[in-house]
Design a protein around this motif. Structure first.
Motif, PDB file in Angstrom:
ATOM      1  N   ASN A  35      24.572  63.493  18.463  1.00  0.00           N
ATOM      2  CA  ASN A  35      25.614  62.518  18.788  1.00  0.00           C
ATOM      3  C   ASN A  35      25.846  61.540  17.650  1.00  0.00           C
ATOM      4  N   SER A 165      40.298  63.489  23.912  1.00  0.00           N
ATOM      5  CA  SER A 165      39.996  63.562  22.475  1.00  0.00           C
ATOM      6  C   SER A 165      39.474  62.227  21.965  1.00  0.00           C
ATOM      7  N   LEU A 168      35.887  61.568  23.498  1.00  0.00           N
ATOM      8  CA  LEU A 168      34.860  62.414  22.885  1.00  0.00           C
ATOM      9  C   LEU A 168      34.578  61.999  21.450  1.00  0.00           C
ATOM     10  N   TRP A 172      30.849  62.101  19.893  1.00  0.00           N
ATOM     11  CA  TRP A 172      30.553  63.402  19.319  1.00  0.00           C
ATOM     12  C   TRP A 172      31.200  63.565  17.952  1.00  0.00           C
ATOM     13  N   THR A 175      34.922  68.079  18.840  1.00  0.00           N
ATOM     14  CA  THR A 175      35.131  68.627  20.182  1.00  0.00           C
ATOM     15  C   THR A 175      34.269  69.862  20.393  1.00  0.00           C
ATOM     16  N   PHE A 178      30.807  68.962  21.424  1.00  0.00           N
ATOM     17  CA  PHE A 178      30.746  68.606  22.841  1.00  0.00           C
ATOM     18  C   PHE A 178      30.772  69.846  23.722  1.00  0.00           C
ATOM     19  N   LEU A 198      31.454  62.713  31.829  1.00  0.00           N
ATOM     20  CA  LEU A 198      31.059  63.608  30.743  1.00  0.00           C
ATOM     21  C   LEU A 198      29.780  63.135  30.064  1.00  0.00           C
ATOM     22  N   CYS A 200      27.735  61.723  27.233  1.00  0.00           N
ATOM     23  CA  CYS A 200      27.967  60.920  26.033  1.00  0.00           C
ATOM     24  C   CYS A 200      26.770  60.973  25.089  1.00  0.00           C
TER      25      CYS A 200
END
Length: 275
Positions: A35, A165, A168, A172, A175, A178, A198, A200
């Motif tokens: 991340n 987008s 994320l 991240w 994409t 992720f 989602l 993270c």
């Protein structure tokens, strides 16, 4: 002097982890390159103290809390480099740091004493599957025209407002990262993203949850609960461990977490101010 550590050298701060930090999901997700985050150190070759900035979210400290060289440079570092880096990386205008014990609390309190800061507590929770199943029957059904879908590439690319987008990109590097390592479910109406739950932050089987409803008009209709319930069902079916944290003053988030079966585990003090 405090400087930015090259991402390829993030492993250098692993020896600084102590008192359970070796197993901290957030720290490891950044050190391992999963991340987004920036590591700042007192010495790039032999760091004694480090601050890990979780992009757009929170900052954490590891190493020697009594390192005078690090904290002597800290006010100038915050007012200049960190302010600029935060704005560039995510458009952020706030400093928010979490500390794990009293020694670090005193060190950070001295380091930010030149600022008009506010304190709070970050509450960390443990997921209880039995509580989740007990509460699930009481969740609101989705109204006609809305559905829960797993977040995939098509959903991200067909989002007319590019909400996913942007979200994320906060957590991240891409994409694709992720989609390979993370997980997400959203409530949609057509192609419009109403709410999403989602990952993270991911380290092995541990996933930190981010939940948000993106329209004020759609708030308090159970959409965040629906997206989160689908996410949690996936975790249970695939041996993943979900994690939830929220500020003590964020009563709405804490209420949602409890409703989803999360139980309070412990809390850490936070310091916050605007750059």
């Amino acid at each position: 002097m405090i400087c930015k550590l090259d991402q390829s050298d993030y492993g250098k701060i692993k020896p600084l982890l102590q008192n359970g930090q070796q197993h901290d999901m957030t720290l490891n997700s950044i050190i391992n390159g999963t991340n987004r985050g920036i590591v700042y150190v007192d010495n790039p070759e032999h760091p004694r103290t480090a601050m890990i900035d979780v992009t757009g979210t929170i900052s954490m400290f590891v190493g020697d809390h009594a390192n005078e060289d690090f904290f002597r440079s800290f006010p100038d570092f915050v007012d200049n480099q960190l302010k600029a880096d935060t704005l560039e990386s995510c458009g952020g205008t706030y400093f928010l740091a979490v500390v794990r014990d009293e020694a670090w609390e005193q060190a950070v309190e001295r380091a930010v004493s030149h600022r008009n800061y506010e304190t709070d507590f970050e509450w960390y929770h443990t997921f209880k599957a039995d509580r989740f199943h007990a509460f699930k029957s009481g969740y609101k059904p989705l109204p006609a025209g809305y559905e829960v879908r797993r977040i995939d590439k098509a959903m991200i690319e067909n989002d007319p407002e590019e909400i996913l987008s942007e979200v994320l990109n906060e957590f991240w590097y891409s994409t694709d990262d992720f989609l390979e390592k993370g997980l997400g479910y959203g409530v949609v109406k057509g192609n419009s993203i109403i709410s999403a739950c989602l990952s993270c932050c991911v380290n092995d089987q541990d996933h930190e949850i981010s939940v948000e409803t993106y329209s004020d008009e759609e708030m308090n209709k159970g959409f965040a609960t629906s997206a989160s319930a689908a996410y949690l069902e996936h975790c249970l079916a695939n041996g993943l461990t979900p994690h939830w944290s929220a500020l003590e003053t964020n009563e709405e988030s804490l209420h949602l977490g409890a409703k989803l079966g999360f139980e309070f585990a412990y809390k850490c003090k936070t310091f916050e101010f605007e750059f």
